[in-house]
Write a protein that holds these residues in place. Structure first.
Motif, PDB file in Angstrom:
ATOM      1  N   ILE A 135       0.800  -1.297   0.074  1.00  0.00           N
ATOM      2  CA  ILE A 135      -0.004  -0.149  -0.147  1.00  0.00           C
ATOM      3  C   ILE A 135       0.969   1.196   0.033  1.00  0.00           C
ATOM      4  CG2 ILE A 135      -1.873  -1.223   1.215  1.00  0.00           C
ATOM      5  CD1 ILE A 135      -1.023   0.362   3.831  1.00  0.00           C
ATOM      6  N   SER A 136       0.309   2.392  -0.610  1.00  0.00           N
ATOM      7  CA  SER A 136       1.044   3.701  -0.394  1.00  0.00           C
ATOM      8  C   SER A 136       0.420   4.537   0.561  1.00  0.00           C
ATOM      9  CB  SER A 136       1.166   4.471  -1.904  1.00  0.00           C
ATOM     10  OG  SER A 136      -0.024   4.592  -2.304  1.00  0.00           O
ATOM     11  N   ASP A 137       0.670   5.667   0.779  1.00  0.00           N
ATOM     12  CA  ASP A 137       0.040   6.533   1.640  1.00  0.00           C
ATOM     13  C   ASP A 137      -1.447   6.789   1.481  1.00  0.00           C
ATOM     14  OD1 ASP A 137       2.291   6.719   3.264  1.00  0.00           O
ATOM     15  OD2 ASP A 137       2.773   8.781   2.910  1.00  0.00           O
ATOM     16  N   ALA A 138      -1.616   7.125   0.184  1.00  0.00           N
ATOM     17  CA  ALA A 138      -3.111   7.229  -0.454  1.00  0.00           C
ATOM     18  C   ALA A 138      -3.119   6.872  -1.845  1.00  0.00           C
ATOM     19  CB  ALA A 138      -3.453   8.628  -0.092  1.00  0.00           C
ATOM     20  N   GLY A 139      -4.141   6.189  -2.143  1.00  0.00           N
ATOM     21  CA  GLY A 139      -4.379   5.912  -3.640  1.00  0.00           C
ATOM     22  C   GLY A 139      -3.812   4.447  -4.198  1.00  0.00           C
ATOM     23  N   THR A 140      -3.695   4.462  -5.353  1.00  0.00           N
ATOM     24  CA  THR A 140      -3.214   3.344  -6.069  1.00  0.00           C
ATOM     25  C   THR A 140      -1.633   3.345  -5.912  1.00  0.00           C
ATOM     26  OG1 THR A 140      -5.055   3.141  -7.383  1.00  0.00           O
ATOM     27  CG2 THR A 140      -3.184   1.604  -8.035  1.00  0.00           C
ATOM     28  N   PRO A 141      -0.883   2.024  -5.577  1.00  0.00           N
ATOM     29  CA  PRO A 141       0.451   2.071  -5.456  1.00  0.00           C
ATOM     30  C   PRO A 141       1.087   2.139  -6.915  1.00  0.00           C
ATOM     31  CG  PRO A 141      -0.419   0.537  -3.787  1.00  0.00           C
ATOM     32  CD  PRO A 141      -1.527   1.135  -4.676  1.00  0.00           C
ATOM     33  N   LEU A 142       2.343   2.891  -6.927  1.00  0.00           N
ATOM     34  CA  LEU A 142       2.866   2.856  -8.387  1.00  0.00           C
ATOM     35  C   LEU A 142       2.514   3.995  -8.976  1.00  0.00           C
ATOM     36  CD1 LEU A 142       3.602  -0.173  -7.412  1.00  0.00           C
ATOM     37  CD2 LEU A 142       4.142  -0.636  -9.814  1.00  0.00           C
ATOM     38  N   ILE A 143       1.352   4.351  -8.918  1.00  0.00           N
ATOM     39  CA  ILE A 143       0.924   5.692  -9.568  1.00  0.00           C
ATOM     40  C   ILE A 143       1.390   6.869  -8.878  1.00  0.00           C
ATOM     41  CG2 ILE A 143      -0.908   6.939 -10.599  1.00  0.00           C
ATOM     42  CD1 ILE A 143      -0.900   3.878 -11.572  1.00  0.00           C
ATOM     43  N   SER A 144       2.756   7.335  -9.365  1.00  0.00           N
ATOM     44  CA  SER A 144       3.607   8.222  -8.686  1.00  0.00           C
ATOM     45  C   SER A 144       3.517   7.822  -7.282  1.00  0.00           C
ATOM     46  CB  SER A 144       2.876   9.932  -8.761  1.00  0.00           C
ATOM     47  OG  SER A 144       3.270  10.314 -10.337  1.00  0.00           O
ATOM     48  N   ASP A 145       3.762   6.663  -6.960  1.00  0.00           N
ATOM     49  CA  ASP A 145       4.051   6.449  -5.514  1.00  0.00           C
ATOM     50  C   ASP A 145       4.928   4.970  -5.785  1.00  0.00           C
ATOM     51  OD1 ASP A 145       2.818   8.009  -4.066  1.00  0.00           O
ATOM     52  OD2 ASP A 145       0.806   6.928  -4.003  1.00  0.00           O
ATOM     53  N   PRO A 146       5.488   4.670  -4.527  1.00  0.00           N
ATOM     54  CA  PRO A 146       6.455   3.698  -4.557  1.00  0.00           C
ATOM     55  C   PRO A 146       5.914   2.100  -5.037  1.00  0.00           C
ATOM     56  CG  PRO A 146       6.607   4.916  -2.442  1.00  0.00           C
ATOM     57  CD  PRO A 146       5.308   5.166  -3.102  1.00  0.00           C
ATOM     58  N   GLY A 147       6.904   1.356  -5.323  1.00  0.00           N
ATOM     59  CA  GLY A 147       6.359  -0.009  -5.339  1.00  0.00           C
ATOM     60  C   GLY A 147       7.105  -0.571  -6.726  1.00  0.00           C
ATOM     61  N   TYR A 148       7.378   0.158  -7.564  1.00  0.00           N
ATOM     62  CA  TYR A 148       7.956  -0.401  -8.990  1.00  0.00           C
ATOM     63  C   TYR A 148       9.024  -1.683  -8.838  1.00  0.00           C
ATOM     64  CZ  TYR A 148      10.560  -1.030 -13.181  1.00  0.00           C
ATOM     65  OH  TYR A 148      11.263  -1.511 -14.411  1.00  0.00           O
ATOM     66  N   ARG A 149      10.016  -1.358  -8.062  1.00  0.00           N
ATOM     67  CA  ARG A 149      11.082  -2.291  -7.947  1.00  0.00           C
ATOM     68  C   ARG A 149      10.637  -3.542  -7.425  1.00  0.00           C
ATOM     69  NH1 ARG A 149      16.074  -0.310  -4.602  1.00  0.00           N
ATOM     70  NH2 ARG A 149      14.427   0.223  -3.058  1.00  0.00           N
ATOM     71  N   LEU A 150       9.844  -3.410  -6.444  1.00  0.00           N
ATOM     72  CA  LEU A 150       9.173  -4.828  -5.810  1.00  0.00           C
ATOM     73  C   LEU A 150       8.351  -5.368  -6.617  1.00  0.00           C
ATOM     74  CD1 LEU A 150       8.984  -6.377  -3.132  1.00  0.00           C
ATOM     75  CD2 LEU A 150       6.982  -4.926  -2.571  1.00  0.00           C
ATOM     76  N   VAL A 151       7.563  -4.803  -7.364  1.00  0.00           N
ATOM     77  CA  VAL A 151       6.517  -5.441  -8.307  1.00  0.00           C
ATOM     78  C   VAL A 151       7.242  -5.813  -9.334  1.00  0.00           C
ATOM     79  CG1 VAL A 151       4.784  -5.092 -10.036  1.00  0.00           C
ATOM     80  CG2 VAL A 151       4.645  -3.861  -7.476  1.00  0.00           C
ATOM     81  N   SER A 152       8.447  -5.505 -10.004  1.00  0.00           N
ATOM     82  CA  SER A 152       9.159  -5.779 -11.166  1.00  0.00           C
ATOM     83  C   SER A 152       9.984  -7.078 -10.761  1.00  0.00           C
ATOM     84  CB  SER A 152      10.313  -4.839 -11.364  1.00  0.00           C
ATOM     85  OG  SER A 152      10.961  -5.202 -12.560  1.00  0.00           O
ATOM     86  N   ILE A 153      10.599  -7.083  -9.438  1.00  0.00           N
ATOM     87  CA  ILE A 153      11.218  -8.276  -8.925  1.00  0.00           C
ATOM     88  C   ILE A 153      10.423  -9.583  -8.717  1.00  0.00           C
ATOM     89  CG2 ILE A 153      12.831  -9.234  -7.387  1.00  0.00           C
ATOM     90  CD1 ILE A 153      14.033  -6.600  -7.001  1.00  0.00           C
ATOM     91  N   ALA A 154       9.332  -9.142  -8.141  1.00  0.00           N
ATOM     92  CA  ALA A 154       8.289 -10.245  -7.734  1.00  0.00           C
ATOM     93  C   ALA A 154       7.850 -10.977  -9.054  1.00  0.00           C
ATOM     94  CB  ALA A 154       7.077  -9.748  -6.891  1.00  0.00           C
ATOM     95  N   ARG A 155       7.487 -10.003 -10.012  1.00  0.00           N
ATOM     96  CA  ARG A 155       6.982 -10.809 -11.280  1.00  0.00           C
ATOM     97  C   ARG A 155       8.125 -11.613 -12.027  1.00  0.00           C
ATOM     98  NH1 ARG A 155       2.351  -9.380 -13.514  1.00  0.00           N
ATOM     99  NH2 ARG A 155       3.112  -9.915 -15.804  1.00  0.00           N
ATOM    100  N   SER A 156       9.194 -10.846 -11.936  1.00  0.00           N
ATOM    101  CA  SER A 156      10.332 -11.885 -12.922  1.00  0.00           C
ATOM    102  C   SER A 156      10.797 -12.984 -12.096  1.00  0.00           C
ATOM    103  CB  SER A 156      11.702 -10.871 -12.559  1.00  0.00           C
ATOM    104  OG  SER A 156      12.312 -10.633 -11.417  1.00  0.00           O
ATOM    105  N   GLU A 157      10.255 -13.227 -10.627  1.00  0.00           N
ATOM    106  CA  GLU A 157      10.678 -14.448  -9.856  1.00  0.00           C
ATOM    107  C   GLU A 157       9.493 -15.437  -9.935  1.00  0.00           C
ATOM    108  OE1 GLU A 157      11.742 -14.029  -5.828  1.00  0.00           O
ATOM    109  OE2 GLU A 157      13.482 -12.970  -6.485  1.00  0.00           O
ATOM    110  N   GLY A 158       8.311 -14.805 -10.637  1.00  0.00           N
ATOM    111  CA  GLY A 158       7.204 -15.587 -10.792  1.00  0.00           C
ATOM    112  C   GLY A 158       6.021 -15.922  -9.790  1.00  0.00           C
TER     113      GLY A 158
END
Length: 280
Positions: A83-106
């Motif tokens: 989660i981010s402070d408000a709204g949808t994560p990654l939409i000008s909020d943190p999370g890209y790095r975690l999502v990218s690695i998680a997807r790459s690991e399956g």
């Protein structure tokens, strides 16, 4: 049903705490871990909905080791909610790095839709919404911001920006220079909160309203600017360029056609590209 070894991207309220889905609450309650942009800020939401899932900090400045610790939990079968402070994560909020690695690991990466300031503002702004471009926060430095905005001046879709209170006046003035004083725009402020406000008019009018009322320089802000009218683009593209573009577009993608036509005619590639989009 919740899936193990999964990363849920959970949207949370942007102001009004009632703006959260039943599914989001259930995911947050049943997850093994919640990765939050600011654990102190998110603790208020957790308390409101009686969610006692452990919280850990995760934001753009988190170390690689913190990302690794979260991934280790998932590799062991844990379910993590981001989660981010408000709204949808990654939409000008943190999370890209975690999502990218998680997807790459399956791992399963599952969105849980909900509030998003950009979409909320667009839905109520009264500007064309059939085509829009979300551009996030403009550059903080004036020179870079002016150059960046100028590169967007000929876009025909509605432009959506986020901006902070201490830069709102400077950004609006730079938009006036880049897009013109008469370009229609909307300032959506404090969405879903007590002092929610929509200001609309030309960029020149918005600047005046913001300058004259200090309250309009407070809170979370979304700026929406109408795109350049297609007729204006047609006036600026020569008949020769239109003819060449017509031939090239029958064989090539828009981007490639615009690039070749710019080399042939000397016209601006971005203007040709935007003109081509209006022809579809």
């Amino acid at each position: 049903m919740q899936e193990r070894s999964s990363l849920y991207i959970v949207s949370t309220p942007i102001g009004n705490l009632d703006d959260i889905t039943v599914r989001a609450i259930n995911i947050l309650k049943s997850a093994d871990l919640i990765a939050a942009e600011d654990t102190r800020h998110s603790a208020k939401l957790m308390q409101h909905y009686d969610i006692d899932t452990p919280l850990v900090a995760y934001h753009d400045h988190s170390s690689a080791s913190q990302t690794e610790r979260i991934l280790e939990k998932m590799r062991a079968g844990a379910t993590v909610a981001l989660i981010s402070d408000a709204g949808t994560p990654l939409i000008s909020d943190p999370g890209y790095r975690l999502v990218s690695i998680a997807r790459s690991e399956g791992h399963h990466v599952i969105p849980v839709p909900g509030a998003c300031a950009a979409i909320a503002a667009l839905s109520a702004a009264g500007l064309p919404s059939d085509a829009f471009s979300f551009r996030g926060f403009p550059p903080a430095k004036s020179g870079q911001r002016q150059s960046w905005l100028t590169s967007l001046a000929e876009n025909t879709e509605t432009l959506v920006f986020y901006e902070s209170p201490h830069r709102i006046e400077d950004s609006l003035r730079d938009m006036q220079v880049a897009f013109g004083s008469t370009r229609q725009a909307v300032l959506a402020r404090e969405l879903t909160k007590t002092f929610e406000t929509f200001l609309s008019g030309t960029l020149e009018q918005l600047i005046t309203q913001v300058e004259e009322d200090a309250n309009q320089r407070k809170g979370e802000m979304v700026i929406l600017v109408s795109g350049m009218e297609a007729s204006s683009l047609s006036e600026d593209v020569s008949a020769e360029a239109m003819k060449i573009m017509g031939i090239l577009l029958s064989e090539l993608p828009v981007k490639k056609a615009a690039s070749l036509c710019a080399q042939i005619t000397g016209e601006k590639k971005n203007r040709l590209y935007q003109w081509a989009l209006t022809q579809k």
